[in-house]
Design a protein around this motif. Structure first.
Motif: not given
Length: 286
Positions: A175, A225, A228-229, A232, A259-260
């Motif tokens: 992150s 996965r 994208t999380e 975003k 989903r995102n």
């Protein structure tokens, strides 16, 4: 002293033992590189100095053993630009030009002449450089973790007159890396996407490329996965994510994007007719 014609036949014969179809092309590339001529066989009776002949023959032997031609030459072309490459960085492939095309299509359609773009898992920098060449006013970031790949990335941005690309050494799965870049118009990536089964069936040539740039987890989708999380929030509302992926992964990647909070997923086929890339827009309400 051997002539060019004689040496060419000898080298071609070595390479043909492994791959008859590519023998002429591979041998020609080696001769062009080592002799510094575009058409080295225009003078087949020209003698080759013993030392140079030994070097050329050595490269042909390595190629016949499955060592990648691109690494032997130390360079390869992508999007009309020349990229320096070697062990430790993924070899640029024509399929990836599909991803560049899709991003450029989006920018033209949306009127983005000076977009803010981040290329994740940048590797040699081929995507970042191609986009900067086509969109000279763009603010382009190239994010890469591998020190070996960063070595080539830095060289290639300078080599291609794109020294203003902002290179970030960081892990795209953390992150703190994602927080360094915000307000993106386009996030683009060709992440590792090979499955565990794919990795067990790799051709000899591909085994020389870095596993970290190839293996995407058991199903090949780990990076899609996670990226994208994590990223975003770095993409502005109405901005885009564009991905390259492997054969048959398009439905899964489309589902991850949706989903995102990314919609209007556009899929694009490569030159071989395979669905190779996807681009989606971030919902304005997110």
């Amino acid at each position: 002293m051997v002539t060019r014609g004689e040496l060419f036949a000898q080298c071609r014969g070595l390479i043909a033992l492994r791959d008859e179809e590519s023998a002429d092309f591979d041998t020609t590339c080696i001769f062009q590189d080592m002799l510094g001529e575009k058409f080295p066989m225009f003078a087949p009776k020209e003698p080759v100095p013993d030392g140079k002949a030994a070097e050329i023959l050595s490269l042909a032997k390595r190629r016949s053993e499955g060592y990648p031609l691109q690494y032997l030459l130390g360079q390869w072309e992508f999007w009309g630009c020349n990229f320096r490459i070697g062990e430790g960085v993924l070899i640029p492939r024509p399929d990836t030009e599909t991803l560049v095309e899709q991003v450029l299509d989006i920018c033209r359609r949306e009127g983005l002449t000076a977009p803010k773009i981040a290329d994740l898992c940048s590797g040699s920098g081929c995507i970042a450089v191609a986009l900067k060449k086509e969109l000279p006013q763009a603010e382009v970031y190239a994010v890469e973790l591998s020190e070996k790949a960063l070595y080539y990335l830095r060289q290639n941005t300078e080599l291609n007159g794109c020294g203003d690309i902002r290179i970030i050494s960081g892990d795209v799965l953390k992150s703190e890396t994602a927080r360094q870049i915000t307000g993106l118009d386009v996030l683009v990536s060709n992440p590792p996407y090979l499955t565990a089964q794919d990795m067990s069936e790799l051709m000899t040539e591909v085994r020389y490329e870095p596993e970290s740039a190839l293996f995407g987890g058991e199903d090949g989708l780990d990076f899609y996965r996670a990226v994208t999380e994590l990223w975003k929030s770095s993409v502005k509302s109405g901005g885009f994510i564009a991905y390259e992926f492997g054969l048959g992964q398009h439905d899964a990647v489309k589902a991850i994007l949706e989903r995102n909070g990314f919609g209007n997923v556009e899929l694009k086929r490569d030159g071989g007719g395979i669905i190779r890339t996807a681009a989606a827009v971030k919902a304005l309400s997110l």
